[in-house]
Design a protein around this motif. Structure first.
Motif, PDB file in Angstrom:
ATOM      1  N   UNK A   1     -19.899  28.164   5.501  1.00 53.18           N
ATOM      2  CA  UNK A   1     -20.803  27.806   4.418  1.00 53.18           C
ATOM      3  C   UNK A   1     -20.044  27.611   3.111  1.00 53.18           C
ATOM      4  N   UNK A   2     -20.520  26.722   2.245  1.00 56.21           N
ATOM      5  CA  UNK A   2     -19.915  26.623   0.913  1.00 56.21           C
ATOM      6  C   UNK A   2     -20.052  27.953   0.183  1.00 56.21           C
ATOM      7  N   UNK A   3     -19.064  28.336  -0.626  1.00 53.90           N
ATOM      8  CA  UNK A   3     -19.158  29.607  -1.361  1.00 53.90           C
ATOM      9  C   UNK A   3     -20.376  29.636  -2.273  1.00 53.90           C
ATOM     10  N   UNK A   4     -20.897  30.833  -2.496  1.00 52.06           N
ATOM     11  CA  UNK A   4     -22.064  31.013  -3.356  1.00 52.06           C
ATOM     12  C   UNK A   4     -21.778  30.620  -4.792  1.00 52.06           C
ATOM     13  N   UNK A   5     -20.516  30.594  -5.184  1.00 49.70           N
ATOM     14  CA  UNK A   5     -20.128  30.214  -6.539  1.00 49.70           C
ATOM     15  C   UNK A   5     -18.690  29.709  -6.494  1.00 49.70           C
ATOM     16  N   UNK A   6     -18.368  28.768  -7.401  1.00 48.98           N
ATOM     17  CA  UNK A   6     -16.988  28.285  -7.446  1.00 48.98           C
ATOM     18  C   UNK A   6     -16.049  29.282  -8.116  1.00 48.98           C
ATOM     19  N   UNK A   7     -16.592  30.421  -8.585  1.00 50.94           N
ATOM     20  CA  UNK A   7     -15.747  31.451  -9.190  1.00 50.94           C
ATOM     21  C   UNK A   7     -15.392  32.580  -8.226  1.00 50.94           C
ATOM     22  N   UNK A   8     -15.839  32.501  -6.992  1.00 48.17           N
ATOM     23  CA  UNK A   8     -15.523  33.553  -6.035  1.00 48.17           C
ATOM     24  C   UNK A   8     -14.087  33.426  -5.542  1.00 48.17           C
ATOM     25  N   UNK A   9     -13.426  34.573  -5.393  1.00 50.87           N
ATOM     26  CA  UNK A   9     -12.092  34.618  -4.795  1.00 50.87           C
ATOM     27  C   UNK A   9     -12.170  35.353  -3.468  1.00 50.87           C
ATOM     28  N   UNK A  10     -11.229  35.042  -2.588  1.00 49.29           N
ATOM     29  CA  UNK A  10     -11.142  35.806  -1.341  1.00 49.29           C
ATOM     30  C   UNK A  10     -10.546  37.178  -1.635  1.00 49.29           C
ATOM     31  N   UNK A  11     -10.766  38.116  -0.739  1.00 45.32           N
ATOM     32  CA  UNK A  11     -10.187  39.454  -0.915  1.00 45.32           C
ATOM     33  C   UNK A  11      -8.658  39.405  -0.941  1.00 45.32           C
ATOM     34  N   UNK A  12      -7.999  38.666  -0.027  1.00 41.89           N
ATOM     35  CA  UNK A  12      -6.531  38.587  -0.144  1.00 41.89           C
ATOM     36  C   UNK A  12      -6.076  38.027  -1.496  1.00 41.89           C
ATOM     37  N   UNK A  13      -6.787  37.026  -2.006  1.00 37.79           N
ATOM     38  CA  UNK A  13      -6.397  36.457  -3.298  1.00 37.79           C
ATOM     39  C   UNK A  13      -6.587  37.463  -4.426  1.00 37.79           C
ATOM     40  N   UNK A  14      -7.643  38.255  -4.363  1.00 36.36           N
ATOM     41  CA  UNK A  14      -7.865  39.273  -5.389  1.00 36.36           C
ATOM     42  C   UNK A  14      -6.734  40.292  -5.381  1.00 36.36           C
ATOM     43  N   UNK A  15      -6.352  40.744  -4.185  1.00 41.15           N
ATOM     44  CA  UNK A  15      -5.259  41.718  -4.094  1.00 41.15           C
ATOM     45  C   UNK A  15      -3.966  41.121  -4.635  1.00 41.15           C
ATOM     46  N   UNK A  16      -3.664  39.887  -4.236  1.00 42.85           N
ATOM     47  CA  UNK A  16      -2.403  39.266  -4.652  1.00 42.85           C
ATOM     48  C   UNK A  16      -2.340  39.096  -6.169  1.00 42.85           C
ATOM     49  N   UNK A  17      -3.410  38.637  -6.764  1.00 46.11           N
ATOM     50  CA  UNK A  17      -3.398  38.417  -8.210  1.00 46.11           C
ATOM     51  C   UNK A  17      -3.384  39.740  -8.970  1.00 46.11           C
ATOM     52  N   UNK A  18      -4.039  40.748  -8.422  1.00 46.98           N
ATOM     53  CA  UNK A  18      -3.979  42.072  -9.049  1.00 46.98           C
ATOM     54  C   UNK A  18      -2.559  42.632  -8.976  1.00 46.98           C
TER      55      UNK A  18
END
Length: 752
Positions: A530-547
């Motif tokens: 499905x398309x993401x609920x918002x274009x501002x959502x990040x995946x969990x791996x991306x959140x960890x990497x950027x943090x």
């Protein structure tokens, strides 16, 4: 919604399950898309259902989902959105006064939000600013062990691996997780006993078992797809023996929604034997079964001699146990226990299943080891159709632990992790959930970062936990929906919205799939559609990497590069985690691959190379107090852990109310109470009383002296130090309570 209490006469499943599924899809506004989405659930090219950890029977089937899976997927795919306007319109204080059903029903979170204490509102914040806020708090700590990194069991293998790597590069093993709240006793007991902390069976074993014993589990609500396996087993003549204080409809009768005959009114009887033991009576009941086995001399002597140690001590202890103590502690008669034991003896291949009705007790570890004792003396581990089956809840709770989400990591794992990423991981143990709450309360931990879950609602001693959380300088939660933990917060707080399991995860190399490990150690790919609920959502791996990039200026780990293509994460996993060699190729096979289980092959990874038999004494009887009863917490049917999808508990006949307390007719009469009366629940512990107000008494088939009520409403009654011996899992299934009449007009309820 009006309160309605009416006994349910139908079988589990059937038309009612289909109608409920359609209603939840319609309520979320996704009728067309919902049907298309569910047809991709648990498929080789689809997503893994987030509803539970039960394995997929057929990766090529078009219908590998159940009613509660539909609820989970519909809730995630909802068209409702929680926007910045919602947070501007509602204060945190107002939101905190709403119930969990209201919070869940508001819809998907769509952008990062920040609470800074300047007023009582969350406000939008950019992702860059959000990561900078977390990094600033983490870098300001005096030492790394002042931070806590909590993990939910819905986190994928890839996200979990990166998350534990980040925590350890930061310098701590403070990785409490939801395993601490559920199956920690299973892992501890079985690792000590057979060298493996996971179940030893696969779905193929359910097709060959001659007897299946179910202890402390309600699959009709918690693992509905399991009922398909039990139905098939029952229809071919397998004996299904149930030990459960509550009469649960799914363990009595099941109508398969995929069967035209059963949709027309037929059903299959599930349990051949149903033993309503008292709450916490399982240790005594299983010890009694073992006593009967020894008295009959019905052991597998060759297996015992070749594969086990401690047999003589166990036999002497069990045979010395008095039947009167076994009966008193179990709440069953000697005849009932011997009947169950005789079913076990007659079976040439037996599976034992259990869940939180076993693990959330003070004597959970001893009980599980007694279950495994009984399997071992009958030679029922390491052969077809037999073995141990701890049935886990969250869809990847087992995988998270495999990936290293553990506060007490093995030295060999840390050696490989450090060599792979060029750093020295911390070696001292971290905090589990109970320890984390205590550390926050003492001011020793000042930052809580939660990768999913609902920490404030899922944990015990709710009032004490809330005070502990509010002492934090920062609480941050990666979430898809609004929940209680966003409202019980530190001095500053962040809500970080992530992609759901059903959504397309687009990274630099293209759409990505993640992997999960189910209850039977099958590892497979999950790919959203499905398309993401918002274009501002990040995946969990991306959140960890950027943090990690924001927090660790000296890191040499290529965080952003790893997240561009999840195959790169899996290549690292393959080099660090046992059993994941050639990960990327194997996981792309239809259905994935099975992680080797040494115990299932009769290889015992213990100090002596043998399976260990443990003698355990029954708990000492306590002085009788006629006013004191034992409360167990349970889920309603419209619930998944702390997520409340609706106000229906269909199989127990409850609608429109969650603050109910199930009680037997004899106890109602003995206490001078009646069904429909409102009472307060008061737990009694060495440090005083805890109270949960205004619960509706519902007459139900439950043993004398026993009560049941839903969580999280009753989690506040569980003292923080009331937990499993050794494993520290909250003893939520054995809370000593008194009933106190409460204000409120009694309701006229139909008798059961």
């Amino acid at each position: 919604m009006p309160i309605r209490i009416k006994p349910y006469d139908g079988a589990a499943g059937g038309w009612d399950a289909l109608a409920s599924s359609f209603r939840h899809v319609r309520e979320q506004g996704i009728v067309g898309r919902g049907a298309r989405t569910m047809l991709r659930a648990n498929q080789p090219e689809g997503f893994d259902c987030p509803g539970c950890a039960w394995p997929d029977k057929n990766p090529h089937s078009s219908f590998e989902f159940c009613e509660n899976g539909v609820k989970a997927v519909a809730a995630e795919a909802t068209r409702r959105r929680v926007t910045r306007d919602f947070f501007a319109a509602h204060t945190v204080e107002w939101l905190a006064r709403q119930d969990d059903y209201f919070l869940e029903s508001q819809g998907r979170l769509v952008e990062p939000m920040f609470y800074d204490g300047s007023d009582d509102h969350y406000r939008p914040v950019s992702w860059e600013a959000a990561f900078a806020i977390v990094a600033q708090h983490l870098q300001a700590l005096e030492h790394a062990d002042q931070a806590l990194f909590y993990t939910s069991g819905r986190t994928s293998n890839e996200a979990a691996f990166l998350y534990q790597l980040f925590a350890r590069e930061f310098g701590t093993n403070n990785l409490p997780d939801c395993s601490n709240l559920c199956h920690e006793p299973s892992g501890l007991a079985m690792t000590e006993q057979i060298g493996v902390g996971k179940g030893t069976v696969t779905l193929a074993d359910f097709e060959q078992a001659e007897a299946i014993f179910v202890f402390g589990q309600n699959p009709g609500t918690n693992h509905p797809r399991m009922l398909g396996e039990l139905r098939s087993a029952a229809k071919r003549g397998c004996r299904i023996v149930v030990f459960n204080p509550l009469r649960e409809r799914g363990l009595e009768r099941f109508a398969d929604p995929k069967s035209p005959r059963e949709l027309m009114g037929g059903s299959t009887a599930i349990a051949s034997h149903y033993y309503p033991l008292r709450i916490g009576g399982d240790l005594a009941a299983v010890k009694g079964m073992l006593k009967r086995v020894f008295e009959r001399g019905a052991m597998d002597a060759d297996f015992i001699a070749l594969h086990t140690e401690g047999f003589q001590a166990l036999r002497e202890d069990v045979l010395a146990e008095d039947w009167s103590r076994i009966e008193a502690a179990s709440g069953l008669t000697r005849a009932q226990i011997e009947e169950a034991a005789d079913v076990y003896v007659a079976s040439k291949a037996t599976i034992f299943c259990w869940a939180m009705g076993i693990t959330q007790h003070r004597d959970a570890v001893a009980t599980i080891q007694m279950l495994v004792n009984l399997l071992l003396v009958g030679g029922n581990i390491g052969k077809h159709g037999a073995g141990a089956c701890p049935v886990r809840g969250h869809s990847n709770v087992q995988g998270d632990r495999t990936m290293g989400i553990y506060e007490k990591p093995a030295p060999a794992f840390l050696d490989r992790l450090g060599a792979e990423f060029g750093f020295a991981p911390p070696r001292h143990p971290g905090h589990d959930v109970v320890g984390a709450i205590g550390a926050m309360a003492r001011g020793e931990c000042r930052v809580l970062f939660a990768m999913g879950g609902n920490f404030a609602a899922a944990t015990p001693d709710t009032g004490f936990t809330a005070q502990a959380l509010r002492r934090c300088a920062l609480t941050a939660h990666v979430s898809t929906k609004l929940n209680r933990s966003h409202l019980v917060h530190g001095r500053q707080a962040l809500i970080l919205p992530c992609l759901g399991r059903t959504e397309i995860d687009l990274q630099a190399a293209g759409p990505q799939g993640v992997t999960v490990e189910d209850s039977m150690s099958m590892v497979h790919v999950s790919t959203g559609m499905n398309p993401p609920a918002s274009d501002q959502l990040l995946s969990e791996p991306a959140i960890v990497a950027r943090l990690a990039e924001a927090t660790l200026p000296a890191t040499t780990t290529p965080w952003r590069w790893l997240v561009e293509d999840y195959d790169r994460i899996r290549e690292c996993i393959a080099r660090v985690i046992d059993g994941f060699g050639d990960f990327n190729a194997r996981v792309r096979q239809p259905g994935g691959f099975h992680l080797e289980n040494a115990a299932a092959q009769r290889r015992w990874s213990t100090a002596t190379g043998r399976a260990r038999l443990f003698a355990h004494a029954l708990p000492a009887p306590v002085a009788a107090d006629p006013s004191l009863m034992t409360l167990m917490t349970v889920r309603s049917h419209d619930q998944y852990n702390t997520t409340i999808y609706g106000l229906e508990d269909r199989y127990r006949g409850v609608s429109g109310e969650r603050r109910v307390c199930f009680i037997g007719a004899a106890d109602l009469a003995r206490l001078g109470l009646r069904a429909g009366q409102w009472v307060d629940l008061v737990s009694v512990w060495h440090d005083g009383e805890r109270e949960a107000k205004r619960f509706l008494l519902v007459e139900y088939d439950i043993p004398a002296g026993c009560l049941a009520a839903y969580y999280p409403e009753t989690n506040g009654l569980v003292p923080l130090d009331h937990h499993a011996i050794g494993a520290r899992t909250p003893a939520s299934k054995a809370i000593p309570v008194r009933l106190r009449p409460s204000a409120g007009i009694p309701l006229a309820l139909e008798p059961p």
